[in-house]
Design a protein around this motif. Structure first.
Motif, PDB file in Angstrom:
ATOM      1  N   LEU A  42      82.720   3.282  16.497  1.00 39.64           N
ATOM      2  CA  LEU A  42      82.103   1.995  16.817  1.00 39.64           C
ATOM      3  C   LEU A  42      81.141   1.563  15.718  1.00 39.64           C
ATOM      4  O   LEU A  42      80.390   2.378  15.182  1.00 39.64           O
ATOM      5  N   THR A  43      81.167   0.277  15.409  1.00 38.53           N
ATOM      6  CA  THR A  43      80.201  -0.315  14.499  1.00 38.53           C
ATOM      7  C   THR A  43      79.257  -1.160  15.351  1.00 38.53           C
ATOM      8  O   THR A  43      79.684  -2.134  15.970  1.00 38.53           O
ATOM      9  N   ILE A  44      78.004  -0.752  15.398  1.00 37.96           N
ATOM     10  CA  ILE A  44      77.007  -1.377  16.266  1.00 37.96           C
ATOM     11  C   ILE A  44      76.045  -2.187  15.405  1.00 37.96           C
ATOM     12  O   ILE A  44      75.480  -1.661  14.450  1.00 37.96           O
ATOM     13  N   ALA A  45      75.841  -3.453  15.754  1.00 40.43           N
ATOM     14  CA  ALA A  45      74.883  -4.298  15.042  1.00 40.43           C
ATOM     15  C   ALA A  45      73.468  -3.758  15.234  1.00 40.43           C
ATOM     16  O   ALA A  45      73.165  -3.158  16.265  1.00 40.43           O
ATOM     17  N   VAL A  46      72.621  -4.003  14.249  1.00 40.35           N
ATOM     18  CA  VAL A  46      71.251  -3.493  14.272  1.00 40.35           C
ATOM     19  C   VAL A  46      70.510  -3.920  15.530  1.00 40.35           C
ATOM     20  O   VAL A  46      69.778  -3.138  16.132  1.00 40.35           O
ATOM     21  N   ASP A  47      70.707  -5.154  15.976  1.00 39.88           N
ATOM     22  CA  ASP A  47      69.962  -5.672  17.123  1.00 39.88           C
ATOM     23  C   ASP A  47      70.692  -5.488  18.458  1.00 39.88           C
ATOM     24  O   ASP A  47      70.215  -5.937  19.485  1.00 39.88           O
ATOM     25  N   THR A  97      65.743  16.491  19.549  1.00 40.59           N
ATOM     26  CA  THR A  97      65.528  15.061  19.751  1.00 40.59           C
ATOM     27  C   THR A  97      66.804  14.316  19.386  1.00 40.59           C
ATOM     28  O   THR A  97      67.336  14.487  18.285  1.00 40.59           O
ATOM     29  N   ILE A  98      67.280  13.515  20.332  1.00 42.01           N
ATOM     30  CA  ILE A  98      68.540  12.802  20.134  1.00 42.01           C
ATOM     31  C   ILE A  98      68.380  11.314  20.457  1.00 42.01           C
ATOM     32  O   ILE A  98      67.401  10.902  21.062  1.00 42.01           O
ATOM     33  N   ALA A  99      69.382  10.566  20.041  1.00 39.02           N
ATOM     34  CA  ALA A  99      69.556   9.181  20.466  1.00 39.02           C
ATOM     35  C   ALA A  99      70.818   9.171  21.317  1.00 39.02           C
ATOM     36  O   ALA A  99      71.824   9.803  20.956  1.00 39.02           O
ATOM     37  N   ALA A 100      70.783   8.508  22.458  1.00 40.70           N
ATOM     38  CA  ALA A 100      71.932   8.489  23.367  1.00 40.70           C
ATOM     39  C   ALA A 100      72.187   7.072  23.852  1.00 40.70           C
ATOM     40  O   ALA A 100      71.275   6.246  23.904  1.00 40.70           O
ATOM     41  N   ALA A 101      73.448   6.822  24.220  1.00 44.41           N
ATOM     42  CA  ALA A 101      73.847   5.485  24.668  1.00 44.41           C
ATOM     43  C   ALA A 101      74.306   5.505  26.114  1.00 44.41           C
ATOM     44  O   ALA A 101      75.087   6.368  26.524  1.00 44.41           O
ATOM     45  N   LEU A 102      73.807   4.551  26.857  1.00 43.20           N
ATOM     46  CA  LEU A 102      74.337   4.231  28.179  1.00 43.20           C
ATOM     47  C   LEU A 102      75.243   3.031  27.942  1.00 43.20           C
ATOM     48  O   LEU A 102      74.769   1.906  27.783  1.00 43.20           O
ATOM     49  N   ILE A 103      76.537   3.299  27.832  1.00 45.03           N
ATOM     50  CA  ILE A 103      77.518   2.245  27.558  1.00 45.03           C
ATOM     51  C   ILE A 103      78.127   1.846  28.889  1.00 45.03           C
ATOM     52  O   ILE A 103      78.750   2.659  29.570  1.00 45.03           O
ATOM     53  N   LEU A 104      77.926   0.595  29.259  1.00 46.79           N
ATOM     54  CA  LEU A 104      78.225   0.104  30.599  1.00 46.79           C
ATOM     55  C   LEU A 104      79.295  -0.978  30.563  1.00 46.79           C
ATOM     56  O   LEU A 104      79.211  -1.907  29.779  1.00 46.79           O
ATOM     57  N   LEU A 124      66.981   6.660  24.815  1.00 47.04           N
ATOM     58  CA  LEU A 124      68.158   6.074  25.439  1.00 47.04           C
ATOM     59  C   LEU A 124      68.250   4.583  25.138  1.00 47.04           C
ATOM     60  O   LEU A 124      67.254   3.865  25.221  1.00 47.04           O
ATOM     61  N   PHE A 125      69.467   4.142  24.830  1.00 49.37           N
ATOM     62  CA  PHE A 125      69.743   2.741  24.542  1.00 49.37           C
ATOM     63  C   PHE A 125      70.894   2.260  25.413  1.00 49.37           C
ATOM     64  O   PHE A 125      71.849   2.999  25.657  1.00 49.37           O
ATOM     65  N   LEU A 126      70.806   1.019  25.840  1.00 45.95           N
ATOM     66  CA  LEU A 126      71.855   0.373  26.617  1.00 45.95           C
ATOM     67  C   LEU A 126      72.758  -0.423  25.685  1.00 45.95           C
ATOM     68  O   LEU A 126      72.280  -1.118  24.787  1.00 45.95           O
ATOM     69  N   LEU A 127      74.066  -0.311  25.907  1.00 44.84           N
ATOM     70  CA  LEU A 127      75.057  -1.072  25.150  1.00 44.84           C
ATOM     71  C   LEU A 127      76.138  -1.574  26.099  1.00 44.84           C
ATOM     72  O   LEU A 127      76.493  -0.883  27.058  1.00 44.84           O
ATOM     73  N   ALA A 174      65.521   6.310  15.854  1.00 44.95           N
ATOM     74  CA  ALA A 174      66.456   6.599  16.941  1.00 44.95           C
ATOM     75  C   ALA A 174      67.614   5.605  16.932  1.00 44.95           C
ATOM     76  O   ALA A 174      68.769   5.989  17.131  1.00 44.95           O
ATOM     77  N   ALA A 175      67.334   4.336  16.692  1.00 46.03           N
ATOM     78  CA  ALA A 175      68.390   3.313  16.665  1.00 46.03           C
ATOM     79  C   ALA A 175      69.367   3.556  15.520  1.00 46.03           C
ATOM     80  O   ALA A 175      70.581   3.388  15.677  1.00 46.03           O
ATOM     81  N   GLU A 176      68.855   3.963  14.360  1.00 41.21           N
ATOM     82  CA  GLU A 176      69.726   4.272  13.221  1.00 41.21           C
ATOM     83  C   GLU A 176      70.622   5.472  13.536  1.00 41.21           C
ATOM     84  O   GLU A 176      71.818   5.464  13.237  1.00 41.21           O
ATOM     85  N   ALA A 177      70.031   6.493  14.156  1.00 44.48           N
ATOM     86  CA  ALA A 177      70.805   7.678  14.528  1.00 44.48           C
ATOM     87  C   ALA A 177      71.890   7.304  15.533  1.00 44.48           C
ATOM     88  O   ALA A 177      73.032   7.774  15.430  1.00 44.48           O
ATOM     89  N   LEU A 178      71.552   6.471  16.496  1.00 51.20           N
ATOM     90  CA  LEU A 178      72.531   6.044  17.492  1.00 51.20           C
ATOM     91  C   LEU A 178      73.699   5.331  16.824  1.00 51.20           C
ATOM     92  O   LEU A 178      74.859   5.634  17.104  1.00 51.20           O
ATOM     93  N   ARG A 179      73.397   4.406  15.943  1.00 53.63           N
ATOM     94  CA  ARG A 179      74.464   3.652  15.257  1.00 53.63           C
ATOM     95  C   ARG A 179      75.354   4.601  14.446  1.00 53.63           C
ATOM     96  O   ARG A 179      76.580   4.491  14.487  1.00 53.63           O
ATOM     97  N   ARG A 180      74.758   5.567  13.734  1.00 53.03           N
ATOM     98  CA  ARG A 180      75.528   6.539  12.947  1.00 53.03           C
ATOM     99  C   ARG A 180      76.393   7.402  13.852  1.00 53.03           C
ATOM    100  O   ARG A 180      77.595   7.579  13.615  1.00 53.03           O
TER     101      ARG A 180
END
Length: 170
Positions: A81-86, A30-37, A110-113, A67-73
């Motif tokens: 990258l330093t990603i804000a909580v929101d 189980t992972i957290a992943a970013a779609l950085i666009l 999956l998260f969009l950034l 998942a959001a915490e894992a993504l930020r880490r």
């Protein structure tokens, strides 16, 4: 609106035709992943040390982490990258055969950034590359990225609009 992005054949459990037939994927990662666009529609992919395969940045969710915490880490470790909580926008859960662990299945939250110019290869990352998902050429892409995440980024206007609304707090 998010249901539109997270529904249909891109949901976990809706394996592409042929995936998993004739073999059992025994374990799940189980992972957290970013779609950085970027504004031009290009997407950031990374290649980990010792692997020829490009994929979305992110990584394993540790016990006790969301998942959001894992993504930020992971984005901090991998790309500095330093990603804000929101900041991350959840897009849904997607699954495919793992790229670097034979016999494993990866399930990604999956998260969009929005893109940032601050990203630099860090821990575990051999290379990062901005790609046009419509013109990948001979680039070797992880199944999860190729079959689920990159198609989700097309056309980019809908995700760029979502990012714009999120920034404005709408």
């Amino acid at each position: 609106m998010l249901d539109r992005f997270a529904s249909g054949s891109h949901r976990a459990g809706a394996a592409p035709s042929g995936e998993g037939r004739g073999r059992i994927l025994e374990k799940t990662i189980t992972i957290a992943a970013a779609l950085i666009l970027r504004e031009d529609g290009n997407v950031l992919l990374v290649r980990k040390n010792g692997s020829p395969v490009f994929m979305q940045p992110g990584g394993k969710i540790e016990p006790g982490e969301t998942a959001a915490e894992a993504l930020r880490r992971e984005l901090n470790e991998e790309l500095g990258l330093t990603i804000a909580v929101d900041e991350p926008i959840p897009l849904g859960r997607f699954a495919a055969a793992a790229a670097n662990e034979p016999g494993y299945r990866v399930e990604a939250e999956l998260f969009l950034l929005a893109a940032t110019d601050d990203a630099q290869p860090g821990a575990e990352i051999a290379e990062m590359r901005w790609v046009d998902p419509d013109v990948l050429g001979a680039l070797e892409i992880a199944t999860l990225s190729r079959d689920h995440i990159l198609p989700l980024s097309r056309p980019p206007q809908r995700l760029l609009a979502l990012l714009g609304r999120h920034r404005r707090g709408a």
